[in-house]
Design a protein around this motif. Structure first.
Motif, PDB file in Angstrom:
ATOM      1  N   THR A 130       8.625   4.197 -13.447  1.00  0.00           N
ATOM      2  CA  THR A 130      10.207   4.776 -13.452  1.00  0.00           C
ATOM      3  C   THR A 130      10.436   5.364 -11.971  1.00  0.00           C
ATOM      4  O   THR A 130      11.946   5.861 -11.774  1.00  0.00           O
ATOM      5  CB  THR A 130      10.198   5.632 -14.358  1.00  0.00           C
ATOM      6  N   ILE A 131       9.791   5.575 -11.318  1.00  0.00           N
ATOM      7  CA  ILE A 131      10.599   6.330  -9.962  1.00  0.00           C
ATOM      8  C   ILE A 131      11.250   5.045  -8.969  1.00  0.00           C
ATOM      9  O   ILE A 131      12.860   5.451  -8.409  1.00  0.00           O
ATOM     10  CB  ILE A 131       9.108   6.367  -8.940  1.00  0.00           C
ATOM     11  N   ILE A 132      11.324   3.417  -9.945  1.00  0.00           N
ATOM     12  CA  ILE A 132      12.328   2.519  -9.080  1.00  0.00           C
ATOM     13  C   ILE A 132      13.905   2.882 -10.098  1.00  0.00           C
ATOM     14  O   ILE A 132      14.765   2.812  -9.654  1.00  0.00           O
ATOM     15  CB  ILE A 132      12.001   1.342  -9.179  1.00  0.00           C
ATOM     16  N   LEU A 173       8.946  -1.545   4.118  1.00  0.00           N
ATOM     17  CA  LEU A 173      10.241  -0.451   4.354  1.00  0.00           C
ATOM     18  C   LEU A 173      10.526  -0.755   6.043  1.00  0.00           C
ATOM     19  O   LEU A 173      12.166  -1.536   6.195  1.00  0.00           O
ATOM     20  CB  LEU A 173       9.925   0.973   5.154  1.00  0.00           C
ATOM     21  N   VAL A 174      10.059  -1.390   7.299  1.00  0.00           N
ATOM     22  CA  VAL A 174      10.170  -1.683   8.435  1.00  0.00           C
ATOM     23  C   VAL A 174      10.652  -2.955   8.018  1.00  0.00           C
ATOM     24  O   VAL A 174      11.932  -3.519   8.260  1.00  0.00           O
ATOM     25  CB  VAL A 174       9.450  -1.437   9.210  1.00  0.00           C
ATOM     26  N   LEU A 223      12.313 -11.898   0.963  1.00  0.00           N
ATOM     27  CA  LEU A 223      12.150 -10.125   2.023  1.00  0.00           C
ATOM     28  C   LEU A 223      11.774  -9.528   0.955  1.00  0.00           C
ATOM     29  O   LEU A 223      10.360  -9.036   1.902  1.00  0.00           O
ATOM     30  CB  LEU A 223      13.854  -9.988   2.240  1.00  0.00           C
ATOM     31  N   SER A 224      11.349  -8.479   0.384  1.00  0.00           N
ATOM     32  CA  SER A 224      10.415  -8.257  -0.835  1.00  0.00           C
ATOM     33  C   SER A 224       8.929  -8.959  -0.624  1.00  0.00           C
ATOM     34  O   SER A 224       7.842  -8.151  -0.214  1.00  0.00           O
ATOM     35  CB  SER A 224      10.513  -8.079  -1.813  1.00  0.00           C
ATOM     36  N   PHE A 225       8.798 -10.065  -1.194  1.00  0.00           N
ATOM     37  CA  PHE A 225       7.589 -10.823  -1.525  1.00  0.00           C
ATOM     38  C   PHE A 225       7.395 -11.274   0.513  1.00  0.00           C
ATOM     39  O   PHE A 225       5.172 -10.793   0.167  1.00  0.00           O
ATOM     40  CB  PHE A 225       7.737 -12.346  -1.601  1.00  0.00           C
ATOM     41  N   VAL A 277      12.852  -1.767  -3.748  1.00  0.00           N
ATOM     42  CA  VAL A 277      12.600  -1.192  -2.140  1.00  0.00           C
ATOM     43  C   VAL A 277      11.319   0.129  -2.592  1.00  0.00           C
ATOM     44  O   VAL A 277      10.401  -0.201  -2.240  1.00  0.00           O
ATOM     45  CB  VAL A 277      13.726  -0.003  -1.332  1.00  0.00           C
ATOM     46  N   LEU A 278      11.949   0.570  -3.816  1.00  0.00           N
ATOM     47  CA  LEU A 278      10.849   1.572  -3.791  1.00  0.00           C
ATOM     48  C   LEU A 278       9.758   1.414  -4.631  1.00  0.00           C
ATOM     49  O   LEU A 278       8.495   1.599  -4.640  1.00  0.00           O
ATOM     50  CB  LEU A 278      11.739   2.563  -4.687  1.00  0.00           C
TER      51      LEU A 278
END
Length: 493
Positions: free
Chosen positions: A262-264, A462-463, A433-435, A308-309
């Motif tokens: 749940t931080i996301i 992240l980069v 992009l995340s994949f 991102v998170l």
């Protein structure tokens, strides 16, 4: 600076402090004894799930009818009768609770029955507090109530756990501390409400009898009750069913994993408070083209930041479990992270679909959908728990399916009624992009030190995401970083 602005800033600060406190306790305290943490994680959700029956929407009525009652000088009368109504409802509820358990003796074998001596009084305390919480919001004061709502439950959990695990007190003492924190919260509400305006108890029935005003209150409260009970059933039932059918330790593991995932949702904090007036204005003016633009924009914001998170959590989770006690138990539950996280990401991608409905004339539809979600969640959980060997993975799948269907229904409804749609091509680019970022981070050789890997893997993600976003122009991070977040959210095109 206006009262609303000051309260909004303080509200956000308290929210983030609560999140940090929750993260710290999840990683470094509760993992020491998953079974006892699982017991604590049964008490509050069980009380909250039954809470709407006792409140019966009276808390919402103290907001809806406050202005009218205040003009008539009878807002204290409305508050006083609401609190009396809560007490009467609780007496009836307790009688019905024990009667049902006598009729169906098998219920006495449940974990909830075992915890009844703390769950039942907690329901009463929470119900009275809920009315005072909404009453205080009429004075545009949300910071102190946010402390009571967001910080105190975490302190109650941490304090009860520490008393039992570190100071070797009995479970009864730990539970007493837990309940005591919420009793203190109730008195805190009472003192704060009285400080805002001295409360003058008024139990006369004359005012609500005028023009059968009581019927209007009961009718509105009933709709609030339906929506509230659907919400609590949908969001709290997991902990209860896991504790009942799988065990306390499993409930502790699931709760820990859920706290991490749940931080996301952090990007959502405070965003609705600034978006609600914009949504309300566009709907009132019938400017659905502008509503669609704003809907897509906020959805992309929530989705991208949440993604991102989530990507960082996915690649860092295995190494985090190496650093905390009982991490092996959490590592076994890693599929739960992927399943729940994916469902939450889709939830973020759908943006403020519920809020669009609730701020329109179709607000009752939200109640129907919430009840559907509750029924789906309970039904699917029973199927996966009783008829498969998937255990926590099955619970996660059930939650993901019901939450996804819940959001799909609202997407379709909003498109039919307002011609608005939250999803965009930029989201697809972000997913690809995340994949790529997650894949590169996973295949990158590991250090022998888990702490180094915990920093390395998310850093790689992240980069790659930042470089990819720079070239693909998925989300305007330059505006996000160079301006106040909420201002940039409403200004960029």
């Amino acid at each position: 600076m206006s009262v609303v602005a000051r309260q909004g800033i303080k509200y956000s600060i308290i929210g983030y402090l609560g999140t940090l406190l929750g993260i710290f306790s999840t990683f470094f305290i509760f993992t020491n004894d998953m079974a006892f943490y699982g017991k604590l994680r049964l008490i509050l959700p069980a009380a909250e799930m039954l809470l709407p029956i006792v409140v019966f929407g009276l808390s919402f009525s103290n907001v809806k009818f406050f202005h009218q009652a205040n003009q008539d000088g009878k807002h204290h009368n409305l508050l006083s009768l609401s609190l009396v109504g809560i007490i009467l409802n609780f007496i009836i509820f307790v009688a019905a609770f024990f009667l049902v358990c006598e009729i169906f003796p098998s219920l006495k074998d449940s974990k909830s029955w075992e915890m009844k001596s703390i769950i039942l009084p907690l329901i009463l305390v929470l119900a009275l507090s809920a009315v005072l919480n909404k009453y205080i919001s009429n004075y545009k004061r949300i910071v102190i109530p946010n402390i009571f709502e967001n910080i105190v439950p975490k302190i109650a959990n941490i304090g009860a756990f520490c008393l039992f695990f570190y100071f070797m007190f009995s479970q009864r003492v730990a539970y007493s501390f837990f309940l005591g924190m919420f009793i203190l919260t109730f008195f805190g509400y009472l003192i704060y409400a009285n400080k805002l305006e001295k409360i003058k108890p008024d139990f006369s029935l004359d005012y609500i009898k005028q023009d059968q005003f009581w019927k209007l209150i009961i009718s509105y409260s009933f709709f609030g009750f339906l929506g509230n009970i659907g919400n609590f059933l949908a969001t709290r039932i997991d902990n209860i069913m896991i504790a009942e059918y799988i065990g306390y330790e499993a409930n502790g593991i699931y709760s820990t994993v859920l706290s991490i995932v749940t931080i996301i949702n952090i990007p959502q904090m405070g965003l609705f408070n600034i978006s609600a007036p914009i949504i309300n204005k566009t709907i009132a003016e019938g400017d659905y083209k502008e509503l669609d633009r704003f809907y897509k924009k906020t959805s992309l914001t929530l989705f991208f930041l949440g993604l991102v998170l989530f990507s960082c959590i996915l690649v860092g989770f295995p190494y985090l479990t190496d650093l905390i006690k009982n991490g092996a138990l959490l590592k076994e539950a890693e599929p739960v992270v992927w399943i729940l996280g994916s469902a939450f990401i889709f939830d973020l991608a759908t943006g403020f679909n519920s809020h669009i409905i609730s701020l329109s004339k179709y607000y009752r539809f939200n109640i129907i959908v919430m009840l559907i979600l509750a029924a789906l969640t309970i039904g699917l959980n029973l199927v996966f728990i009783k008829y498969t060997n998937l255990n926590l993975i099955g619970v996660a799948i059930a939650t993901a399916i019901s939450l996804t269907i819940f959001n799909l229904i609202k997407i379709i409804f909003n498109y039919q009624k307002f011609k608005v749609f939250p999803l965009s091509m930029e989201m697809l680019y972000a997913l690809v992009l995340s994949f790529i970022a997650i894949t590169v981070a996973i295949i990158t050789p590991n250090f022998s030190n888990s702490l180094l890997n915990l920093f390395l893997k998310p850093s790689i993600v992240l980069v790659i995401l930042m470089i990819g976003n720079h070239f693909l122009k998925i989300y305007p991070l330059d505006k996000y970083l160079n301006k106040d977040f909420f201002r940039s959210l409403t200004k960029f095109k």
